[in-house]
Design an enzyme around this catalytic site. Structure first.
Site, PDB file in Angstrom:
ATOM      1  CD  GLU B 128      47.605 -41.802 -13.326  1.00  0.00           C
ATOM      2  OE1 GLU B 128      47.333 -43.341 -12.809  1.00  0.00           O
ATOM      3  OE2 GLU B 128      47.534 -41.467 -12.729  1.00  0.00           O
ATOM      4  CB  VAL B 131      46.182 -35.683 -10.152  1.00  0.00           C
ATOM      5  CG1 VAL B 131      46.611 -34.879  -9.033  1.00  0.00           C
ATOM      6  CG2 VAL B 131      44.353 -35.151  -9.918  1.00  0.00           C
ATOM      7  CB  ILE B 135      53.602 -38.499 -12.430  1.00  0.00           C
ATOM      8  CG1 ILE B 135      54.047 -37.300 -12.324  1.00  0.00           C
ATOM      9  CG2 ILE B 135      53.643 -39.602 -11.068  1.00  0.00           C
ATOM     10  CD1 ILE B 135      54.282 -36.563 -12.020  1.00  0.00           C
ATOM     11  CG  ASP B 200      45.104 -26.559 -11.639  1.00  0.00           C
ATOM     12  OD1 ASP B 200      44.243 -27.051 -12.272  1.00  0.00           O
ATOM     13  OD2 ASP B 200      46.273 -27.121 -11.771  1.00  0.00           O
ATOM     14  CE  LYS B 204      46.122 -30.865 -11.858  1.00  0.00           C
ATOM     15  NZ  LYS B 204      47.315 -29.636 -12.885  1.00  0.00           N
TER      16      LYS B 204
END
Lengths: 449, 449
Positions: B128, B131, B135, B200, B204
């Site tokens: 989790e 990314v 959140i 990056d 993701k």
């Protein structure tokens, strides 16, 4: 392998569930190894036209066809309201069936009874659709975010009031006129009490706060203010002050005690909640590790609600396949104190009618000074007859200071009415409440140090 | 009962994980019936000062102390980068240990290998934190939202570029200057390539798109544009056009084929993504049943990242207590086609330098007309020497039409340079893509009909 499902109700949400379950049956089978099959649908009138064409599903008007069928492993409840939904769900749980429901009223008012029945029967109850429609809220709060002490919830969780306030802001029309239009369009009920008086939002806050704060909140512990008092003038003044008026449901935990409130609030336009309009819902969550989070999406509608119900159904089916017979959390949660009248210090919007005579404003200012309340801004725009409308926004004050200032105004003689008092939301703070143990930057390649 | 954990790495994220696990150990024990105990922490240098005071945890520089200890049931990896993280995680999985990682690079580039190893060993991998920091994104996409066909992902998922673009917007400074400041403040790496060139964000997006679209996306299938080309002039023109520039990661599925792109984009200020500034991240998701959803929060930082890691840890511990030994989904996902150059029609911002002579603009307009591209607005603000800077925003055009117009401009002779071409985001559409089977209003008390 298949899992047989009984559906209670086939209205707006129920029809969406039939449609979406059918559409996703293949994927669910791929993901879980089991295929969902809706066998029975309980309805009141078998002849009434449905929003969905039935294929294999059998309509019935006899609850026992669904609830006493041992083949049915999962019952989905989309009837709404307390009875007969409560009785049906309890019967289903006692028969060891898992339950998925979209019923916020029932979970808010009878949650404890239902969770106890589920625990006793080793059955599961899922209710993601009960709050925030399609938005994943219940599961993140029960799952990912349990690593946090949640300190603040703040949400727009009633679509009808958000629609009315959005339309008042767009058109400048008054509450009564917009409500009437909303009723004609089907966006508000013929009896709009539950929505416009904030009760629906309060029930949803009861559910969210119980989960977020790991306790059992009662509906009567939520202080509720609806939106009937909001006038076109309030909306216009709010706009002049760079704000929109939103009905916010707020829960806070401070020093182990809760504050729970549903209240129309001035929200600065730059605040993320200000742009949540019409039928959209949003929930702000502040956790001590995560910092500020927001979840946004459609709070109602046939398909958005079905999205959450079928999401829950998939989870239940995964559990069935994996043979999980144990509920996850304990149902015995500590009761926490709720402070009804001790919100944190904050800014307030006060609209009042004053006699339009020399010296009156000085007197008003004197009252504020004596109560220890300093004024951030003052508007005086519309004058009717001999009276002046004055709007004052205070700096941050305690509720005691505010009450003293209001009482002082009432005692003054030259303020015939105090027309509205609304809190003013601050722009969100910035970050995790726990001190970051190192710094606040994640390197793209943190080294093995 | 306790669960013994081995932690790999004790940098920014690792220290946060130690701190938060300790702080939440009591609650985790209440919720799961098991207490998490971090036994070993693998570091490179035992003498280096840590951001957290160690209590019972033992520092070691020998990987085998963690990976070969049969008492260790869960390995948390916070080293980052590919090696040695990859080797360590594979060893842990093959030994039947469950893995929680925050490592986006590894999951993006070697996800298949890692998930295969996990499936073979009946172990679980949670990521989790890889990314969107704190959140909840991975779990909602894998859980609640599996009832949807997801058609669109759109996110701000790189904090460094969002910080740089936010600062350029606030201050009017140029890219190089703001990058230098960000490096001094520690918000950008001394080698900023991975962030500012969009890599990056692309990694993701690879992770998110694989989950959302139920396939396995390769990093080289993402079309990547970084933010080095964004000048202070672009930021100022965007502002004049009512927009801010954001680096968006976009994934779409249309007719079974994907489009994947990371690209600086003009976002209208009224768009919810426009207000996502500095270190915050946000992801828009459109599902065919749920409609539009947005998830917002802190994308980085020690505690926000630890929030997600410890959230995963709690899930693993619940599974351990319940005896789940089976991974949920299949790792064999269908490969979907990726169209590199066939995004949907959209508006574009084109900044170009033209000779400042009579008739030149008419020629430019002629090129656009011939390519079938109509112009929505034109700005001509800054003139340097003999050249004019012209900014054109097109109406919605296909990529073919856009390419034809650009080629036409190049052939014209009077346009020395085309300085930037950026897509312009539309305001979000409004709703579920599946037709609601009944109407779009959920009654507060839907009747058993």
């Amino acid at each position: 392998m298949k899992v047989t499902i009984g559906l209670l109700g086939c209205g707006t949400v129920g029809a969406g569930v039939v449609e979406l379950t059918r559409r996703r049956a293949g994927r669910i089978a791929d993901m879980t190894g089991v295929r969902p099959v809706i066998k029975h649908i309980l309805v009141r009138d078998e002849q009434k036209p449905r929003g969905v064409v039935l294929e294999g599903e059998r309509l019935t008007t006899r609850p026992e066809d669904v609830l006493d069928d041992p083949e049915v492993r999962v019952v989905i409840e989309t009837i709404g309201g307390i009875e007969p939904a409560r009785t049906f769900i309890l019967r289903a749980l006692r028969a060891g069936k898992h339950v998925v429901t979209a019923n916020k009223d029932l979970i808010a008012l009878h949650g404890e009874e239902i969770f106890d029945a589920a625990e006793a029967a080793q059955a599961e109850v899922f209710f993601e659709a009960a709050v925030g429609g399609a938005i994943p809220l219940i599961r993140p709060l029960k799952g990912c975010l349990t690593s946090n002490e949640i300190t603040d919830l703040k949400g727009i969780i009633n679509g009808t009031t958000n629609y009315i306030l959005s339309k008042m802001t767009e058109t400048g029309a008054g509450f009564d006129e917009v409500l009437r239009e909303a009723q004609e369009l089907g966006y508000a009920e013929s009896d709009p009490t539950s929505d416009v008086d904030g009760l629906d939002a309060a029930r949803k806050l009861t559910i969210l706060a119980s989960i977020a704060f790991h306790t059992r909140v009662r509906l009567d512990e939520v202080r509720v203010h609806g939106i009937r008092s909001i006038t076109a003038a309030d909306v216009a003044y709010a706009n002049d002050l760079g704000c929109v008026i939103k009905l916010l449901a707020v829960g806070r935990e401070r020093d182990g005690a809760l504050q729970l409130e549903v209240r129309p609030t001035l929200v600065p336009k730059a605040h993320p909640l200000a742009s949540v309009s019409d039928a959209f819902n949003a929930l702000f969550v502040r956790g001590d590790a995560a910092g500020d989070l927001m979840f946004f999406g459609r709070g109602a509608g046939s398909m958005p609600t079905a999205s959450a119900v079928v999401g829950d159904l998939i989870e239940v089916m995964q559990h069935l396949r994996m043979g999980i017979t144990e509920t996850r959390g304990s149902n015995r949660l500590p009761k926490k104190q709720v402070h009804a009248n001790q919100g944190p210090a904050g800014r307030y919007y006060i609209r009042l009618t004053a006699l339009d005579r020399p010296g009156v404003f000085a007197k008003i200012a004197g009252v504020f000074g004596q109560a220890g309340v300093s004024m951030e801004s003052v508007l005086q725009k519309r004058v009717k007859g001999e009276d002046a409308q004055i709007v004052i926004v205070t700096h941050a004050v305690s509720q005691g200071e505010l009450a003293a200032a209001i009482q002082g105004l009432k005692d003054l003689g030259s303020v015939p009415s105090i027309d509205n008092v609304l809190p003013v939301e601050e722009l969100e703070g910035e970050g995790p409440v726990l001190e970051d143990v190192m710094d606040d930057v994640v390197r793209t390649h943190p080294e093995l140090s």
